[in-house]
Design an enzyme around this catalytic site. Sequence first.
Site: not given
Ligand code: NVA
Ligand code: CP
Length: 306
Positions: A133, A225, A293
């Site tokens: 990401q 985030d 991505r």
């Molecule tokens: N910080 C989030 C990112 C998801 C892509 C998680 O780990 O759930």
């Molecule tokens: N941003 C990301 O990794 O999304 P997903 O959890 O949908 O893969």
Amino acid sequence: MKKDLLTVNDLTTEEIEQVLERSSWLKKAQKDGIVHHPLKGKSLGMIFEKSSTRTRVSFEVGMYQLGGQALFLSPADLQMGRGEPVSDTAKTLSRYLDGIMIRTFAQSMVEELAQHATIPVINGLTDLHHPCQALADLFTVLEHRGALKGLTFCYIGDGNNMAHSLIEACVKVGMHVSLACPAGYAPDAGIMREAKQVAKRTGAELGLTDDPKKAVKDADVVYTDVWASMGQEKEHGLRVKAFVGFQVDEKLMKLASPKALVMHCLPAHRGEEISAAVIDGPQSVVFDQAENRLHTQKAIMEMLMG
Ligand code: NVA
Ligand code: CP
């Protein structure tokens, strides 16, 4: 020797630049309908111990577009889910596949898998890192701004996996990083220490505060985030209280550079870490991030598996 991507720091600054350049070429080639099959006949195994929309679909489609195929491996079906050692799984999968992408909880598990696999292992997110990401995010900023070095990248919120990989990625390319995290939710101290060393070499500045207003001042990018990541669902109530004042909303955005990019890795919680007006507003590039991505991971797979 095989090369893994377990953290952004597995790549040198030059390799990151190479990935970004290649992402741009691959994106254009795909839009122009150019058939490009460097991974013809190759297979990627994808182990998912956590949910995913973007990572799963972009890796699977990316592998297909490069002429290969991807296999979705759920822990519910793998013998690993019934206790087969990670090392045996790594050695076995290495006899069939050309690469493994894994999304799981502990970073140590990904390291163990990579240690025993004779094929490249790509980290598709752990509790500690999300390198794919972060690399796609650098590419998105580059596309929108034309250069990276010297820009100020502001991250507001939880010092989590996303924050860690972004810190590593930004300082490596000479971007200044300005973080605002509530007390008790700062990024990992070891990652910060190492990033400060890298920053000295690249001329980047790295700052951490608990005041979002200070952190966002004149920023070129404002990133956030979720407050509770996957695996932290039970802490959600506690975290919502701890993160009061950390929402990226229109008022906070007024303090950033007027043309600042708004970024979020998705999935997002509108009304928590970001307001609907900001994430759905004109400065938001979140779906470019999601699209990129695909292109960036194709560049990574070419580099590691080609
Ligand atoms: N910080 C989030 C990112 C998801 C892509 C998680 O780990 O759930
Ligand atoms: N941003 C990301 O990794 O999304 P997903 O959890 O949908 O893969």
